[in-house]
Design a protein around this motif. Structure first.
Motif, short mmCIF file in Angstrom:
data_model
loop_
_atom_site.label_atom_id
_atom_site.label_comp_id
_atom_site.label_asym_id
_atom_site.label_seq_id
_atom_site.Cartn_x
_atom_site.Cartn_y
_atom_site.Cartn_z
N THR A 3 0.81 -1.20 0.00
CA THR A 3 0.00 0.00 0.00
C THR A 3 0.84 1.25 0.00
O THR A 3 1.81 1.36 0.74
N ALA A 4 0.46 2.21 -0.83
CA ALA A 4 1.12 3.51 -0.83
C ALA A 4 0.78 4.23 0.46
O ALA A 4 -0.33 4.17 0.96
N LEU A 5 1.75 4.92 1.00
CA LEU A 5 1.57 5.65 2.24
C LEU A 5 1.47 7.13 1.97
O LEU A 5 1.99 7.64 0.99
N LEU A 77 10.88 14.56 -8.49
CA LEU A 77 12.09 13.87 -8.07
C LEU A 77 11.69 12.66 -7.24
O LEU A 77 10.83 12.77 -6.35
N TYR A 78 12.32 11.51 -7.52
CA TYR A 78 12.08 10.29 -6.75
C TYR A 78 13.33 9.97 -5.93
O TYR A 78 14.45 9.99 -6.46
N VAL A 79 13.13 9.67 -4.66
CA VAL A 79 14.24 9.42 -3.75
C VAL A 79 14.08 8.04 -3.11
O VAL A 79 13.02 7.73 -2.55
N ALA A 80 15.12 7.22 -3.19
CA ALA A 80 15.14 5.89 -2.59
C ALA A 80 15.81 5.97 -1.23
O ALA A 80 16.93 6.47 -1.11
N GLY A 81 15.15 5.47 -0.21
CA GLY A 81 15.65 5.58 1.15
C GLY A 81 16.47 4.39 1.60
O GLY A 81 16.48 3.33 0.98
N GLY A 82 17.16 4.57 2.71
CA GLY A 82 17.99 3.52 3.29
C GLY A 82 17.29 2.72 4.35
O GLY A 82 17.90 1.83 4.95
N GLY A 86 12.57 -0.28 2.65
CA GLY A 86 12.69 0.23 1.29
C GLY A 86 11.66 1.25 0.88
O GLY A 86 10.72 0.95 0.15
N PHE A 87 11.81 2.50 1.32
CA PHE A 87 10.87 3.56 0.97
C PHE A 87 11.29 4.28 -0.31
O PHE A 87 12.47 4.60 -0.51
N VAL A 88 10.31 4.55 -1.19
CA VAL A 88 10.48 5.46 -2.31
C VAL A 88 9.56 6.65 -2.07
O VAL A 88 8.38 6.47 -1.75
N ARG A 89 10.11 7.85 -2.21
CA ARG A 89 9.32 9.07 -1.99
C ARG A 89 9.37 9.95 -3.24
O ARG A 89 10.40 10.01 -3.91
N ALA A 90 8.27 10.61 -3.51
CA ALA A 90 8.18 11.52 -4.65
C ALA A 90 8.07 12.95 -4.16
O ALA A 90 7.36 13.23 -3.19
N PHE A 91 8.80 13.85 -4.83
CA PHE A 91 8.80 15.27 -4.48
C PHE A 91 8.47 16.11 -5.71
O PHE A 91 8.99 15.87 -6.79
N ARG A 92 7.62 17.12 -5.51
CA ARG A 92 7.35 18.09 -6.57
C ARG A 92 8.45 19.14 -6.54
O ARG A 92 8.83 19.64 -5.50
N ILE A 106 5.95 5.42 -0.73
CA ILE A 106 5.53 4.04 -0.89
C ILE A 106 6.61 3.13 -0.29
O ILE A 106 7.79 3.47 -0.30
N GLU A 107 6.16 2.01 0.26
CA GLU A 107 7.05 1.05 0.90
C GLU A 107 7.09 -0.20 0.04
O GLU A 107 6.05 -0.77 -0.29
#
Length: 391
Positions: A3-5, A77-82, A86-92, A106-107
């Motif tokens: 599920t997207a968070l 911009l998409y950012v992959a977390g540590g 495994g989180f991916v976040r989107a930024f305007r 999203i996880e």
């Protein structure tokens, strides 16, 4: 499935740090977004491609940033977390100031990995999905991307298997993923398993699958640690960079059989190399004439020329990276510049790329960024201005 968070200020705080007094935000220049290894920040730099000038804008988001990528047409911009899940976040992106505003999260894993987070994210050619490699979990996933660039959910996830002889290879560690030119297969470089796995890929649903008999695989030398893959524009040649042995392999891709075969192996180490061995980044010039790699054990950049008929490589240049630990580098879309993320010396250094020969020249220009690990480009659209790579 997963599920997207919703966006959370507690996990990623947009901000625009204090810029130098002479740094006037302007749409007339590219934006460079730079991830920072274990520092929890994304930094921005304004770049004037005509003058080769970089103006630091400071940190623009407080967020774990193992890797990042920019949408080619949308200001996202998409950012992959540590984080272990495994989180991916989107930024305007605000093109005027470079500031970021989180718009999605999203996880990709439901169960925390034993160590490490995401090692790579990249967009498919149609920009409708993100390719995600989870180092700690040894898994690869696809995340759907909406028409506006937003995150629309996890489409699929596959799990690599295997291990290697090195202490860092106790299990699978997916490090990179690319889609082949036929758009029917996904190739995953697995650092821990000493394999390049070949999964089926559905270009419509963007789903990965292993098939009844499991994924195909190309075995590298034990303890080599596959890290990066790149297809030559001819669609038949694949270049593979192995981290632990610091060698570069030329592979032949057969899309009909979905198989890889070895054609050539070269070391990226100097003949008199001593000490640690570690290769890091791999890229091909837009015209396919040159292959670039970085060597963290020697703090060097290595340039190879490609043979147009066979794809085989000949080394043409080796030079210092102008810093310590060249974690990654990025070729500017216009083809004239290379930006090197020297992680241990806290700098992003600018190199000029010679047309024709592909040789690199250190410009002496750099910006300070804490532990840079990845660089992405955003070229704001200005009416009447041609954007390289967009026709």
């Amino acid at each position: 499935m997963l599920t997207a968070l919703t966006a959370s200020a507690a996990t990623a705080v947009p901000l625009l740090g204090a810029a130098p007094a002479d740094a006037v935000p302007s749409r007339h220049g590219d934006l460079l977004y730079i991830g920072t290894w274990a520092q929890g920040q994304v930094h921005a730099v304004r770049f004037d491609a005509d003058r080769g000038a970089m103006t630091p804008l400071g940190p623009v988001a407080e967020v774990s940033s193992n890797w990042l990528t920019v949408h080619p047409t949308r200001p996202v911009l998409y950012v992959a977390g540590g984080e272990q899940t495994g989180f991916v976040r989107a930024f305007r992106i605000n093109d005027d100031s470079g500031a970021l505003r989180q718009v999605g999260e999203i996880e990709t894993e439901t169960v925390p990995a034993s160590s490490g987070g995401l090692a790579y994210i990249g967009l498919t050619a149609d920009s409708k999905a993100l390719l995600v490699a989870h180092f700690g979990a040894g898994s690869a996933a696809t995340v759907l991307v909406g028409a506006d660039g937003g995150l629309d959910g996890v489409a699929s996830r596959v799990l690599d298997t295997g291990s290697g002889p090195h202490p860092r290879q106790l299990g699978p560690h997916a490090h990179h993923m690319v889609i082949d030119p036929s758009r029917r297969f996904a190739l995953v470089a697995d650092f821990g398993a000493d394999r390049v796995f070949v999964y089926d890929y559905d270009r419509t649903s963007h789903r990965l699958s292993a098939g009844a008999d499991g994924p195909g695989a190309f075995a590298t030398a034990p303890g080599s640690g596959p890290r990066r893959l790149a297809f030559h524009p001819d669609g038949r040649t694949v270049y593979l960079l192995n981290e632990l042995t610091a060698d570069l392999q030329v592979l032949r891709w057969d899309a009909r059989r979905s198989t890889l075969t070895s054609r050539q192996t070269l070391t990226t180490n100097a003949p008199d190399h001593l000490g640690p061995t570690s290769a890091a980044e791999l890229a091909i010039s837009h015209d396919g004439r040159h292959v670039y790699t970085s060597n963290r054990g020697e703090n060097t950049l290595v340039v190879h020329a490609t043979d147009p008929a066979s794809g085989r490589l000949t080394q043409v240049q080796r030079l210092p990276c102008s810093g310590d630990t060249p974690w990654s580098f990025s070729l500017h879309p216009g083809g004239r510049w290379m930006f090197v993320a020297n992680e241990a010396s806290d700098t992003v250094n600018l190199f000029r790329v010679a047309p024709g020969s592909g040789r690199l020249t250190d410009t002496g220009t750099s910006v300070a960024v804490p532990h840079p690990d990845c660089i992405g480009f955003r070229t704001p659209h200005v009416p009447g201005r041609h954007v390289p790579g967009r026709g």
